[in-house]
Design an enzyme around this catalytic site. Sequence first.
Site, PDB file in Angstrom:
ATOM      1  N   PRO A  13       0.821  -1.209   0.000  1.00 33.57           N
ATOM      2  CA  PRO A  13       0.000   0.000   0.000  1.00 33.57           C
ATOM      3  C   PRO A  13       0.855   1.260   0.000  1.00 33.57           C
ATOM      4  O   PRO A  13       1.745   1.419   0.826  1.00 33.57           O
ATOM      5  CB  PRO A  13      -0.841  -0.116   1.274  1.00 33.57           C
ATOM      6  CG  PRO A  13      -0.195  -1.167   2.092  1.00 33.57           C
ATOM      7  CD  PRO A  13       0.617  -2.024   1.191  1.00 33.57           C
ATOM      8  N   GLU A  14       0.615   2.126  -0.985  1.00 32.40           N
ATOM      9  CA  GLU A  14       1.288   3.421  -1.036  1.00 32.40           C
ATOM     10  C   GLU A  14       0.254   4.491  -0.716  1.00 32.40           C
ATOM     11  O   GLU A  14      -0.850   4.170  -0.303  1.00 32.40           O
ATOM     12  CB  GLU A  14       1.918   3.625  -2.432  1.00 32.40           C
ATOM     13  CG  GLU A  14       2.962   2.557  -2.765  1.00 32.40           C
ATOM     14  CD  GLU A  14       3.625   2.761  -4.118  1.00 32.40           C
ATOM     15  OE1 GLU A  14       3.710   3.903  -4.582  1.00 32.40           O
ATOM     16  OE2 GLU A  14       4.056   1.759  -4.716  1.00 32.40           O
ATOM     17  N   LYS A  77       2.569   7.447   4.073  1.00 33.25           N
ATOM     18  CA  LYS A  77       1.925   6.134   4.088  1.00 33.25           C
ATOM     19  C   LYS A  77       1.420   5.761   5.477  1.00 33.25           C
ATOM     20  O   LYS A  77       0.974   4.636   5.691  1.00 33.25           O
ATOM     21  CB  LYS A  77       2.922   5.064   3.617  1.00 33.25           C
ATOM     22  CG  LYS A  77       3.425   5.272   2.189  1.00 33.25           C
ATOM     23  CD  LYS A  77       4.467   4.227   1.820  1.00 33.25           C
ATOM     24  CE  LYS A  77       5.296   4.681   0.641  1.00 33.25           C
ATOM     25  NZ  LYS A  77       6.464   3.803   0.414  1.00 33.25           N
ATOM     26  N   HIS A 109      -5.964 -14.552  11.307  1.00 29.96           N
ATOM     27  CA  HIS A 109      -4.784 -14.167  12.070  1.00 29.96           C
ATOM     28  C   HIS A 109      -4.705 -12.658  12.235  1.00 29.96           C
ATOM     29  O   HIS A 109      -4.171 -11.960  11.383  1.00 29.96           O
ATOM     30  CB  HIS A 109      -3.527 -14.700  11.383  1.00 29.96           C
ATOM     31  CG  HIS A 109      -3.522 -16.185  11.289  1.00 29.96           C
ATOM     32  ND1 HIS A 109      -3.144 -16.991  12.343  1.00 29.96           N
ATOM     33  CD2 HIS A 109      -3.889 -17.034  10.300  1.00 29.96           C
ATOM     34  CE1 HIS A 109      -3.261 -18.267  11.994  1.00 29.96           C
ATOM     35  NE2 HIS A 109      -3.715 -18.318  10.756  1.00 29.96           N
ATOM     36  N   ARG A 127       3.283 -10.916   7.088  1.00 30.66           N
ATOM     37  CA  ARG A 127       4.747 -10.881   7.182  1.00 30.66           C
ATOM     38  C   ARG A 127       5.263 -10.118   8.385  1.00 30.66           C
ATOM     39  O   ARG A 127       6.464 -10.080   8.643  1.00 30.66           O
ATOM     40  CB  ARG A 127       5.339 -10.274   5.916  1.00 30.66           C
ATOM     41  CG  ARG A 127       5.329 -11.255   4.784  1.00 30.66           C
ATOM     42  CD  ARG A 127       6.106 -10.700   3.633  1.00 30.66           C
ATOM     43  NE  ARG A 127       5.327 -10.845   2.419  1.00 30.66           N
ATOM     44  CZ  ARG A 127       5.790 -10.560   1.206  1.00 30.66           C
ATOM     45  NH1 ARG A 127       7.002 -10.089   1.071  1.00 30.66           N
ATOM     46  NH2 ARG A 127       5.047 -10.732   0.167  1.00 30.66           N
ATOM     47  N   ARG A 277      16.120  -2.514  -5.370  1.00 31.33           N
ATOM     48  CA  ARG A 277      14.703  -2.614  -5.729  1.00 31.33           C
ATOM     49  C   ARG A 277      14.543  -2.557  -7.244  1.00 31.33           C
ATOM     50  O   ARG A 277      15.379  -2.003  -7.945  1.00 31.33           O
ATOM     51  CB  ARG A 277      13.907  -1.469  -5.104  1.00 31.33           C
ATOM     52  CG  ARG A 277      13.948  -1.435  -3.597  1.00 31.33           C
ATOM     53  CD  ARG A 277      13.165  -2.598  -3.015  1.00 31.33           C
ATOM     54  NE  ARG A 277      13.220  -2.631  -1.564  1.00 31.33           N
ATOM     55  CZ  ARG A 277      14.044  -3.438  -0.877  1.00 31.33           C
ATOM     56  NH1 ARG A 277      14.888  -4.213  -1.497  1.00 31.33           N
ATOM     57  NH2 ARG A 277      14.012  -3.441   0.433  1.00 31.33           N
TER      58      ARG A 277
END
Length: 287
Positions: A13-14, A77, A109, A127, A277
């Site tokens: 998400p940006e 963000k 979860h 994560r 990246r």
Amino acid sequence: MRVTEGVSSGAMPELPEVEAVVRALRPLVVGRKITSCRVLHPIAVRPSSGHGAKLAAARIEKSLRGRKVTGVTRLGKFLLMPLDRGIVAMHFRLDGQMVWFDSKETRGHIDVAIGFGKGTLGFVDRRHFGRVEFEEDPGKIAGLAKLGVDPLSKGFTREKFAQLLSKSTLPLKLFLLDQKKVAGIGNIYSNEAMWLARLKPMRRARSLSPIEAARLHKSIGAVLRRALKCCLHPAPNFRDPNWWFQGIEDILNVYGREGKKCRRSDGTILRTEQGGRSTFWCRGCQK
DNA sequence: CCTGCTACCTGATGGC
DNA sequence: TGCCATCAGGTAGCAG
């Protein structure tokens, strides 16, 4: 290939995604009282020092209970939830998500569960890169004070942006990813903005001419506003645990399109590594 | 001050 | 088929 699938499966998400989440969350929580807070996965509230997750969990649980949510906003963000005392900051990093349960019953979860009487807000991150923080003083939220100008704010003027560019020797791509300079742009929309502005990602920030800087400034706004519009239709649905933004891939011109033909030139989209990246760009039209 | 590099995590992928 | 090494990505922290 993998990257493209990563987009469709819902990740990273940006600014536009966080903004859409903010707007969808507002009617669910503003004005409501937090009746409980349970930290089910302490790593989500772990201070960045890496220690004291247990203490942080107890502190956040105690601090949130009984507080009233006075708003939901965003900075870069970060999703910010100011309370009648203190503030909650959430950062989704790569995979963080919100889920909403109409009852006290939660499923799946959940890392942090915030109860609002009959409804429950869950912060989920498979994560565990994402973070939920509480501070009485917003200035103490890790990373928040260092944020640069938000590209959808009034402060993001062409002049301000040009000045920031002129002070940096970073390659354009890394400049755009640096949250201390401009806050909210990530790997996807940085690539898209440079493509729209026809600028090569390896160019040094300060090498841009005034016209090029203005073009990039305009492109950033256009890319983010278009993505936000996409993120709002359909609006986020936190009640569906499998919900994620739909149709983002359709508006992307370079990200994840390695080997495909450029949409406006004869070039082929290339993938280059910058700062560890992926950068996607077209040699044919980005100079 | 600034920039560059790595650890943090876990699911998906691909080679054998 | 199944196992396991590899990889992706945002940011903090540290080294230079």
